[in-house]
Design a protein around this motif. Structure first.
Motif, short mmCIF file in Angstrom:
data_model
loop_
_atom_site.label_atom_id
_atom_site.label_comp_id
_atom_site.label_asym_id
_atom_site.label_seq_id
_atom_site.Cartn_x
_atom_site.Cartn_y
_atom_site.Cartn_z
N LEU A 58 4.35 -8.90 -2.21
CA LEU A 58 3.99 -7.48 -2.22
C LEU A 58 5.22 -6.59 -2.21
CD1 LEU A 58 1.05 -7.63 0.35
CD2 LEU A 58 0.83 -7.19 -2.10
N SER A 59 6.18 -6.92 -1.37
CA SER A 59 7.40 -6.12 -1.28
C SER A 59 8.16 -6.11 -2.61
CB SER A 59 8.29 -6.67 -0.16
OG SER A 59 9.49 -5.94 -0.08
N LYS A 60 8.28 -7.28 -3.21
CA LYS A 60 9.01 -7.37 -4.47
C LYS A 60 8.35 -6.54 -5.56
CE LYS A 60 10.63 -10.68 -7.95
NZ LYS A 60 10.68 -12.11 -8.35
N ILE A 61 7.04 -6.69 -5.72
CA ILE A 61 6.32 -6.00 -6.80
C ILE A 61 6.29 -4.49 -6.56
CG2 ILE A 61 4.08 -5.69 -7.91
CD1 ILE A 61 3.55 -8.67 -7.34
N LEU A 62 5.90 -4.09 -5.37
CA LEU A 62 5.63 -2.68 -5.11
C LEU A 62 6.91 -1.86 -4.96
CD1 LEU A 62 2.64 -3.07 -2.63
CD2 LEU A 62 2.55 -2.57 -5.08
N GLY A 70 7.98 5.07 0.42
CA GLY A 70 8.28 4.40 1.68
C GLY A 70 7.50 3.10 1.80
N TRP A 71 7.75 2.40 2.91
CA TRP A 71 7.17 1.06 3.10
C TRP A 71 6.83 0.86 4.56
CZ3 TRP A 71 5.46 -2.88 0.15
CH2 TRP A 71 5.34 -4.16 0.72
N LEU A 72 5.58 0.46 4.83
CA LEU A 72 5.14 0.10 6.17
C LEU A 72 4.29 -1.14 6.05
CD1 LEU A 72 4.83 0.68 9.22
CD2 LEU A 72 2.85 2.12 8.64
N SER A 73 4.76 -2.24 6.63
CA SER A 73 4.04 -3.51 6.58
C SER A 73 4.05 -4.16 7.96
CB SER A 73 4.68 -4.46 5.57
OG SER A 73 4.17 -5.77 5.71
N LEU A 88 3.95 6.49 0.65
CA LEU A 88 4.42 5.16 1.00
C LEU A 88 3.31 4.14 0.79
CD1 LEU A 88 4.54 4.55 4.86
CD2 LEU A 88 3.25 6.43 3.81
N PHE A 89 3.72 2.88 0.73
CA PHE A 89 2.78 1.76 0.74
C PHE A 89 2.54 1.34 2.20
CE2 PHE A 89 5.06 1.13 -3.35
CZ PHE A 89 3.98 1.28 -4.22
N VAL A 90 1.28 1.10 2.53
CA VAL A 90 0.92 0.58 3.86
C VAL A 90 0.22 -0.76 3.63
CG1 VAL A 90 -0.37 0.98 5.97
CG2 VAL A 90 0.71 2.91 4.79
N VAL A 91 0.80 -1.82 4.18
CA VAL A 91 0.46 -3.18 3.76
C VAL A 91 0.18 -4.09 4.95
CG1 VAL A 91 1.47 -5.24 2.69
CG2 VAL A 91 1.84 -3.00 1.64
N ASP A 92 -0.89 -4.86 4.84
CA ASP A 92 -1.09 -6.02 5.72
C ASP A 92 -1.22 -7.23 4.81
OD1 ASP A 92 -1.72 -7.90 7.60
OD2 ASP A 92 -3.17 -6.65 8.66
N ILE A 109 -6.05 -9.45 1.76
CA ILE A 109 -4.81 -8.73 1.51
C ILE A 109 -5.16 -7.24 1.50
CG2 ILE A 109 -2.81 -8.53 -0.02
CD1 ILE A 109 -3.45 -11.45 0.88
N SER A 110 -4.47 -6.45 2.29
CA SER A 110 -4.77 -5.02 2.39
C SER A 110 -3.57 -4.20 1.95
CB SER A 110 -5.13 -4.67 3.84
OG SER A 110 -5.31 -3.27 3.98
N VAL A 111 -3.78 -3.35 0.94
CA VAL A 111 -2.69 -2.51 0.43
C VAL A 111 -3.23 -1.10 0.18
CG1 VAL A 111 -0.88 -2.22 -1.30
CG2 VAL A 111 -1.72 -4.52 -0.77
N ALA A 112 -2.52 -0.11 0.69
CA ALA A 112 -2.88 1.28 0.45
C ALA A 112 -1.66 2.07 0.02
CB ALA A 112 -3.47 1.91 1.71
#
Length: 269
Positions: A58-62, A70-73, A88-92, A109-112
């Motif tokens: 997810l990190s690589k693609i997004l 931004g990024w929050l995982s 930002l992307f909010v990811v689990d 997989i949860s991505v917003a």
């Protein structure tokens, strides 16, 4: 970037759907296999090799596709610069890790994409169930391409709720008689998706859920005719300095006033 009501988030939605599918395929390769597991939060929360592998994809693609976001995982050290980003992307990477490790198919997989504190595009992908939930501000929530709609159960009907027994125990006796408590669902995001597709009328969420558990499912529920709110009835805001939340209620909009009334009565007693 223009106002969220006029800007189209469709390309972001397509991006996160593709990323979630790729991460889901990677995670599925670890499912019901021997997994290396570590413990975080003082030994209270497991994280597996599958979580890290999905997070890496997810990190690589997004982040490559949207370097200005931004990024929050859950599985990445918090970057304080996320607070300076409007979007930002909010990811689990795997919501429901305990269930995943126990062999349950209920994990996702949860991505917003979150902008100005609210989700504008969201996806939940449950690869073991072959279920894909998608929502954007421009249209309805979809499950495997079919439009979702929350339950239309009304006052006095049986309420199918997913929540802890101790939360229901504090409700009034008359209301308790109308509640059918659904057994434990190991993924909070998937539980909210079940409200969106009408299998549940609502879910009551204990305190200490996090942005990454909620953001994508929040939008999916909203676009299906429901809401996820705090006990004062307010929508959640994401990407704040503290990403934990207090008690919450996710439900069909028509059912929400009664649930919030019961929750308020429980807290007052």
């Amino acid at each position: 970037m223009s106002d969220t009501t006029t800007y189209s988030w469709q390309s972001d939605l397509e991006l996160i759907v593709d990323a979630a599918k790729q991460a889901g395929a990677v995670a599925l390769g670890f499912f019901r296999q021997a997994n290396e597991v570590w413990w975080k939060n003082g030994g209270q929360s497991p994280v597996s090799a599958a979580d890290y592998a999905a997070n890496d994809i997810l990190s690589k693609i997004l982040r490559q596709a949207r370097p200005d976001y931004g990024w929050l995982s859950e599985e990445t050290d918090d970057a304080s610069d996320r607070l300076e980003r409007r979007t930002l992307f909010v990811v689990d990477p795997i919501d429901g890790t305990r269930g995943f490790l126990a062999g349950s198919e209920i994990w996702c997989i949860s991505v917003a994409v979150v902008t100005d504190g609210r989700p504008v595009a969201g996806v939940l992908f449950a690869p073991a169930l072959r279920e894909l939930f998608v929502a954007g501000l421009e249209g309805p929530s979809l499950k495997n391409g079919e439009v979702l709609k929350v339950s239309e159960a009304g006052t006095g009907d049986i309420h199918r709720l997913a929540t802890a027994e101790d939360m229901i125990a504090g409700f009034g006796a008359e209301f308790r008689r109308t509640v059918e408590r659904v057994k434990h669902i190991p993924s909070l995001a998937y539980r909210l998706a079940m409200v969106a597709d009408g299998r549940l009328e609502g879910t009551l969420v204990k305190r200490d859920s996090h942005d990454w558990d909620l953001a994508a499912a929040d939008l999916i529920l909203q676009q299906a005719g429901g809401a996820l709110v705090d006990l004062s009835g307010e929508q959640l805001l994401y990407n704040k300095p503290v990403v934990k939340h207090d008690e919450l209620c996710g439900a069909a909009t028509a059912s929400m006033p009664e649930f919030l009334h019961q929750l308020a009565s429980r807290r007052a007693s």
